[in-house]
Design an enzyme around this catalytic site. Structure first.
Site, mmCIF file in Angstrom:
data_model
loop_
_atom_site.group_PDB
_atom_site.id
_atom_site.type_symbol
_atom_site.label_atom_id
_atom_site.label_comp_id
_atom_site.label_asym_id
_atom_site.label_seq_id
_atom_site.Cartn_x
_atom_site.Cartn_y
_atom_site.Cartn_z
ATOM 1 N N TYR A 183 7.111 32.074 10.213
ATOM 2 C CA TYR A 183 6.732 33.418 10.663
ATOM 3 C C TYR A 183 6.700 34.435 9.526
ATOM 4 C CZ TYR A 183 6.910 32.372 15.650
ATOM 5 O OH TYR A 183 6.660 31.875 16.901
ATOM 6 N N ASP A 227 12.310 31.713 18.216
ATOM 7 C CA ASP A 227 11.304 32.321 19.092
ATOM 8 C C ASP A 227 11.069 31.443 20.314
ATOM 9 O OD1 ASP A 227 9.403 34.112 19.932
ATOM 10 O OD2 ASP A 227 7.793 33.236 18.736
ATOM 11 N N ASP A 273 15.007 19.413 18.786
ATOM 12 C CA ASP A 273 14.440 18.707 19.941
ATOM 13 C C ASP A 273 15.538 18.304 20.915
ATOM 14 O OD1 ASP A 273 15.261 17.161 17.810
ATOM 15 O OD2 ASP A 273 13.739 15.614 18.022
ATOM 16 N N LYS A 276 16.081 21.032 12.084
ATOM 17 C CA LYS A 276 15.409 19.728 12.085
ATOM 18 C C LYS A 276 15.570 19.161 10.666
ATOM 19 C CE LYS A 276 12.796 16.710 14.253
ATOM 20 N NZ LYS A 276 13.283 15.897 15.371
#
Ligand code: NAD
Length: 374
Positions: free
Chosen positions: A124, A249, A225, A191
């Site tokens: 972002y 987000d 995840d 991640k």
């Protein structure tokens, strides 16, 4: 002592929900000195820019603002006024509590968690390379040279910068929030198994920061995840989550969904020098001026503002009043009724009136009655 707070009405439904929140804040009896400033469409009309310097300066001086949502204008050179505001004021932490309220139809009950999202880095950051542009071809050549990876020539590219400095301050913000609010655990979401350098750095720094809080706030880390699945299966296991920008987000909308949607999701964008309180939802332009939408998210953002100002007792009273109105389910907007066309739904202003009535008579129950505005 009165608190000086900048009031930015915003666009679309912004002025209606922001005014509802302002009236509820006033009704707590806490003294405010409001500085009304424009941003968004009203600012373009008045100043020729959606984010005038005088609005930024007013927030810098007061250090606290409450803001209605702002429509992202098309073709002004601003990717988003909200992002520009966060960048200009270095509001690096986005804090979004997600709490179950009795009376709000939601897939889960007894959820009480807080997302702390990094606001300035990650995908972002807005560093993008258009497909086919000469600089994109050049970047693709460099990538080939440095990594031996051959990207397709027609690829578009977005960069994902993650720094130790920005990670350190967001993880500290999460732990400090946990300490200040009696929370027991911080979960870093990442991640790092795939993005070893970016998310790997985020995790490494989070672990380092967590050591300073050992014995006071517990720490764990989880893959993004797996976190999504566990949030759906066992949301009650989470307390405070700290995340890089993009995951933050996405998971904040997921968590808003767990507790009943955007109508009840408050938040704040926080930096070391300023705090801007605002609902998670946007300006919902199709409902503009209709006195229809739910003011709860903005009023709960007001509760967070009161806590920030050290007005804990008023914050607790206002939250209790909101809780009561939601639990009773009578003076609530259409989205909180069993069906969207329920004729007993009230308008934005009338729901705020009900909260104010509950605030003034918290123990005897809300005797406030309004006729349906529809
Ligand atoms: P949105 O949140 O404005 O609206 C999506 C839908 O959610 C609405 O159509 C409505 O059905 C529902 N909704 C939203 N708020 C509600 C409320 N208070 N009560 C009841 N229902 C509510 O999202 P969008 O349509 O994607 O965005 C509209 C504009 O808002 C865009 O220009 C976007 O850039 C902007 N935006 C601003 C902010 C901000 O200012 N912080 C945040 C998100 C989006």
């Amino acid at each position: 002592m009165s608190h000086r707070v900048v009031f930015i009405p915003g666009d679309g439904i912004g002025p209606e929900v922001a005014e509802a929140a302002r009236r509820c804040l006033e009704a707590t009896g806490v003294a405010f000195e409001w500085t009304v400033c424009v941003a968004g469409e009203a600012a373009i009309a008045k100043h020729g820019t959606p984010l005038p310097e005088e609005t930024l300066q007013a927030v810098r001086e007061a250090r606290v603002a409450i803001k209605g949502p702002i429509t992202t204008p098309i073709g002004t050179g601003f990717r988003s006024v909200n992002v520009a505001l966060r960048k200009q004021l270095d509001l690096y932490a986005c804090i979004r509590p997600c709490r179950s309220y009795e009376g709000v139809r939601a897939p889960f009950h007894h959820v009480d968690l807080v997302l702390v999202r990094e606001n300035t880095e990650d995908l972002y950051a807005g560093i993008e390379f258009r497909a086919g542009a000469p600089e994109t071809h050049e970047l693709i050549r460099h990538i080939k040279q440095f990594t031996q990876e051959a990207l397709r020539e027609e690829s578009a590219i977005s960069l994902k910068p993650i720094s130790a400095a920005a990670t350190e301050r967001i993880v500290k913000a999460a732990f400090e929030y946990a300490l200040a609010h009696g929370r027991k655990k911080v979960t870093a979401v990442h991640k790092a198994n795939i993005m070893k350098y970016t998310d790997g750095l985020f995790l490494e720094v989070a672990r380092r920061v967590a050591k300073a809080y050992e014995g006071r706030v517990a720490f764990e880390d989880r893959l993004v995840d797996a976190t999504c699945m566990q949030l759906i299966l066992r949301p009650q296991e989470f307390d405070v989550l700290v995340l890089p920008n993009l995951y933050g987000d996405i998971l904040s909308d997921l968590c808003a969904g767990l507790v009943g949607g955007l109508g009840v999701a408050p938040g704040v964008n926080l930096g070391d020098r300023a705090a801007v309180f605002e609902a998670v939802h946007g300006s919902a332009p199709k409902y503009r001026g209709m006195n229809k939408v739910n003011p709860t998210a903005m009023i709960l953002s007001g509760v967070m503002l009161l806590e920030h100002l050290g007005e804990q007792e008023a914050a607790s009273r206002l939250e209790a009043a909101v809780r009561q109105v939601l639990r009773e389910g009578r003076c609530v907007t259409y989205d909180l009724k069993p069906t969207r066309d329920d004729p007993t739904a009230v308008g934005t202003g009338e729901m705020a009136d009900a909260v104010i009535a509950a605030l003034n008579a918290p123990r005897s129950g809300s005797k406030f009655e309004v006729r349906s505005s529809k």
